[in-house]
Design a protein around this motif. Structure first.
Motif, mmCIF file in Angstrom:
data_model
loop_
_atom_site.group_PDB
_atom_site.id
_atom_site.type_symbol
_atom_site.label_atom_id
_atom_site.label_comp_id
_atom_site.label_asym_id
_atom_site.label_seq_id
_atom_site.Cartn_x
_atom_site.Cartn_y
_atom_site.Cartn_z
ATOM 1 N N LYS A 144 108.832 88.473 24.234
ATOM 2 C CA LYS A 144 107.529 89.251 24.813
ATOM 3 C C LYS A 144 107.776 90.539 24.030
ATOM 4 O O LYS A 144 108.545 91.363 24.232
ATOM 5 C CB LYS A 144 107.376 89.189 26.202
ATOM 6 C CG LYS A 144 106.185 89.625 26.547
ATOM 7 C CD LYS A 144 105.860 89.214 28.068
ATOM 8 C CE LYS A 144 104.286 89.347 28.471
ATOM 9 N NZ LYS A 144 104.170 88.985 29.788
ATOM 10 N N PRO A 145 106.599 90.808 23.103
ATOM 11 C CA PRO A 145 106.867 92.209 22.382
ATOM 12 C C PRO A 145 106.304 93.359 23.384
ATOM 13 O O PRO A 145 106.739 94.425 23.059
ATOM 14 C CB PRO A 145 105.842 92.255 21.348
ATOM 15 C CG PRO A 145 104.702 90.940 22.050
ATOM 16 C CD PRO A 145 105.424 90.009 22.888
ATOM 17 N N ALA A 146 105.820 93.202 24.493
ATOM 18 C CA ALA A 146 105.508 94.372 25.264
ATOM 19 C C ALA A 146 105.153 93.750 26.920
ATOM 20 O O ALA A 146 104.775 92.696 26.791
ATOM 21 C CB ALA A 146 104.106 95.032 24.798
ATOM 22 N N ILE A 147 105.392 94.431 27.806
ATOM 23 C CA ILE A 147 105.032 94.062 29.224
ATOM 24 C C ILE A 147 103.851 95.317 29.591
ATOM 25 O O ILE A 147 104.316 96.542 29.142
ATOM 26 C CB ILE A 147 106.067 93.844 29.953
ATOM 27 C CG1 ILE A 147 106.975 95.190 30.203
ATOM 28 C CG2 ILE A 147 107.028 93.088 29.390
ATOM 29 C CD1 ILE A 147 107.787 95.106 31.271
ATOM 30 N N ALA A 148 103.441 94.991 30.548
ATOM 31 C CA ALA A 148 102.760 95.881 31.337
ATOM 32 C C ALA A 148 102.884 96.200 32.758
ATOM 33 O O ALA A 148 103.107 95.110 33.239
ATOM 34 C CB ALA A 148 100.989 95.557 31.281
#
Length: 105
Positions: free
Chosen positions: A72-76
């Motif tokens: 996953k390249p980014a998480i929120a």
């Protein structure tokens, strides 16, 4: 420029703007002994979550790691407090009246 962060954890305290008692929520980002901070980017979305990009670990207050898929390249991360998937954002900020768009500088 290379920035070395020599601590095991970074704590971010988030003030709950909807609370009447000035309560805060803290999130611990365990980043290892040394991290090239240029590899980690945290962006604030207008009236939405923190978006974290780059290699990091997210732990709870007892030091237990949250599962974050390596691909996953980014998480929120939730800022509104209404997410059913806290500490992760599930989009609940869109319907709860969360209003936060601070600017740097």
């Amino acid at each position: 420029m290379r920035m070395v962060f020599p601590y095991r954890s970074v704590y971010i305290s988030v003030v709950d703007l909807r609370s009447r008692d000035d309560s805060t929520r803290s999130m611990a980002f365990n980043v290892g002994d040394f991290v090239d901070m240029a590899d980690v980017k945290i962006r604030m979305r207008p009236n939405g979550p923190f978006v974290v990009e780059g290699p990091f670990e997210l732990t709870d207050s007892e030091g237990n790691k949250f599962d974050i898929p390596a691909d996953k390249p980014a998480i929120a991360l939730c800022r509104c407090g209404e997410s059913a998937k806290r500490p992760f954002c599930d989009g609940s900020h869109k319907g709860c009246g969360f209003d936060s768009d601070e600017r740097a500088g």
